[in-house]
Design a protein around this motif. Structure first.
Motif, mmCIF file in Angstrom:
data_model
loop_
_atom_site.group_PDB
_atom_site.id
_atom_site.type_symbol
_atom_site.label_atom_id
_atom_site.label_comp_id
_atom_site.label_asym_id
_atom_site.label_seq_id
_atom_site.Cartn_x
_atom_site.Cartn_y
_atom_site.Cartn_z
ATOM 1 N N LYS A 203 30.176 35.355 30.435
ATOM 2 C CA LYS A 203 31.597 35.117 30.643
ATOM 3 C C LYS A 203 32.230 36.330 31.306
ATOM 4 N N THR A 204 33.361 36.092 31.981
ATOM 5 C CA THR A 204 34.135 37.182 32.563
ATOM 6 C C THR A 204 35.490 36.656 32.995
ATOM 7 N N HIS A 205 36.353 37.561 33.424
ATOM 8 C CA HIS A 205 37.625 37.218 34.062
ATOM 9 C C HIS A 205 37.657 37.888 35.432
ATOM 10 N N LEU A 206 38.206 37.185 36.396
ATOM 11 C CA LEU A 206 38.324 37.728 37.750
ATOM 12 C C LEU A 206 39.786 37.975 38.088
ATOM 13 N N GLU A 207 40.026 39.110 38.757
ATOM 14 C CA GLU A 207 41.355 39.449 39.247
ATOM 15 C C GLU A 207 41.262 39.804 40.726
ATOM 16 N N HIS A 208 42.409 40.062 41.325
ATOM 17 C CA HIS A 208 42.479 40.319 42.759
ATOM 18 C C HIS A 208 41.467 41.376 43.193
ATOM 19 N N GLY A 209 40.642 41.021 44.176
ATOM 20 C CA GLY A 209 39.675 41.949 44.742
ATOM 21 C C GLY A 209 38.315 41.946 44.093
ATOM 22 N N ASN A 210 38.171 41.261 42.964
ATOM 23 C CA ASN A 210 36.864 41.193 42.300
ATOM 24 C C ASN A 210 35.915 40.265 43.053
ATOM 25 N N VAL A 211 34.628 40.614 43.045
ATOM 26 C CA VAL A 211 33.585 39.781 43.642
ATOM 27 C C VAL A 211 32.569 39.441 42.555
ATOM 28 N N LEU A 212 32.348 38.161 42.336
ATOM 29 C CA LEU A 212 31.370 37.703 41.351
ATOM 30 C C LEU A 212 30.118 37.220 42.065
ATOM 31 N N TYR A 213 28.971 37.760 41.663
ATOM 32 C CA TYR A 213 27.684 37.236 42.155
ATOM 33 C C TYR A 213 27.141 36.253 41.137
ATOM 34 N N MET A 214 26.894 34.997 41.594
ATOM 35 C CA MET A 214 26.273 33.971 40.768
ATOM 36 C C MET A 214 24.886 33.665 41.332
ATOM 37 N N PRO A 215 23.832 33.935 40.562
ATOM 38 C CA PRO A 215 22.476 33.707 41.063
ATOM 39 C C PRO A 215 22.175 32.227 41.308
ATOM 40 N N GLU A 216 21.005 31.973 41.840
ATOM 41 C CA GLU A 216 20.611 30.637 42.290
ATOM 42 C C GLU A 216 20.719 29.593 41.177
ATOM 43 N N GLY A 217 21.441 28.531 41.471
ATOM 44 C CA GLY A 217 21.497 27.394 40.569
ATOM 45 C C GLY A 217 22.286 27.615 39.299
ATOM 46 N N TYR A 218 23.050 28.691 39.202
ATOM 47 C CA TYR A 218 23.790 28.944 37.971
ATOM 48 C C TYR A 218 24.880 27.894 37.755
#
Length: 292
Positions: A203-218
């Motif tokens: 889990k996480t929260h995203l705010e302005h400027g954040n980049v989330l990497y989601m691996p294959e098939g997540y």
């Protein structure tokens, strides 16, 4: 659910990203990767209303899948300026997803670059996603099982992720890319969905400027805490097993499901949803855990 916080780093080199996250297929949030992009300063809801205000955009809400719906068929349409005014005025379930920048507003491409993550990004598919307060996506994974880089701009967003190893306990709907749509992953009812006690994710929260990497098939569930939008870039799955699944989804599964909807109608949808429960609770019993 057993959810751990996703790693967060301020910046990262391509080499460290490959070693720590890409190769082991582990998600991460990079907090300050895009501060040199014009988009970091320019992109907010007002700017999007200005530059794309007259464009008609497809809108989606959280209604359950209906057999009459085509693949990714929108539930409504509206001019972008009117939609953004709605987002700012009041909570709404309407979202935009997979809105192709190159096709719709090509000049937006001047505002960002393609980062070096040590993996080749598909440069023809920069996609925008918008949502209003408390709107959310059903838990799903992408049809191509791609590596996804999710760049968040305006607003705040909650994210929950699971990898494909958790499929047995997620109430996955057969011949689809979703779990049961009546599960509230933000506050699950464990009496109704006991298998979720077994699930391990992130889990996480995203705010302005954040980049989330989601691996294959997540698997990913995203809820907009405030109105906002994000952009995704993607890279093709490199794991042969995932690439095979992607090809199956695109060329076989999707067409088979559409055919069965035409033949059996809503009975097909209902049967799949019931099968999701039976399969999952059968697995629970095999694990020695009661399903009620």
């Amino acid at each position: 659910m057993q959810l751990q916080e996703i790693d967060r780093v301020e910046t990262i080199t391509p080499g460290d990203f490959r070693k720590k996250y890409l190769k082991p297929q582990k998600p991460v949030v990079i907090e300050r990767l895009i501060e040199d992009w014009p988009a970091y300063v320019k992109w907010d809801l007002d700017y999007m209303a200005h530059i794309a205000g007259e464009k008609e955009v497809p809108l989606y809400d959280d209604r359950p899948v209906d057999y009459k719906d085509g693949f990714n068929e929108p539930h409504a349409k509206m001019k972008m300026a009117d939609y953004i005014e709605l987002l700012k005025r009041e909570p709404t379930k309407y979202r935009i997803f997979l809105w192709n920048i190159l096709k719709e507003i090509p000049q937006l491409q001047k505002d960002f670059t393609y980062p070096d993550f040590g993996i080749k990004l598909m440069k023809g598919l920069p996609m925008l996603f918008f949502g209003g307060t408390d709107s959310y996506t059903f838990m799903h994974y992408d049809i191509d099982l791609a590596n996804i880089f999710h760049f968040h701009f305006h607003g705040k967003k909650e994210v929950i992720l699971f990898d494909q190893d958790q499929n047995d306990f997620l109430y996955k709907v057969p011949h689809s890319l979703i779990t049961r749509e009546d599960i509230n992953f933000a506050d699950p009812d464990y009496d109704k969905w006991p298998a979720l006690k077994k699930v391990k994710g992130f889990k996480t929260h995203l705010e302005h400027g954040n980049v989330l990497y989601m691996p294959e098939g997540y698997w990913h569930y995203m809820r907009y805490i405030t109105p906002g939008f994000s952009m995704s870039l993607r890279a093709i799955a490199r794991n042969p097993k995932n690439l095979g699944k992607a090809l199956y989804n695109i060329f076989i599964m999707r067409h088979f499901d559409n055919m069965m909807r035409r033949i059996k109608g809503q009975d097909w949808i209902d049967a799949k949803n019931e099968k999701a429960i039976r399969r999952t609770h059968r697995k629970l019993k095999m694990e020695g855990i009661g399903s009620s």
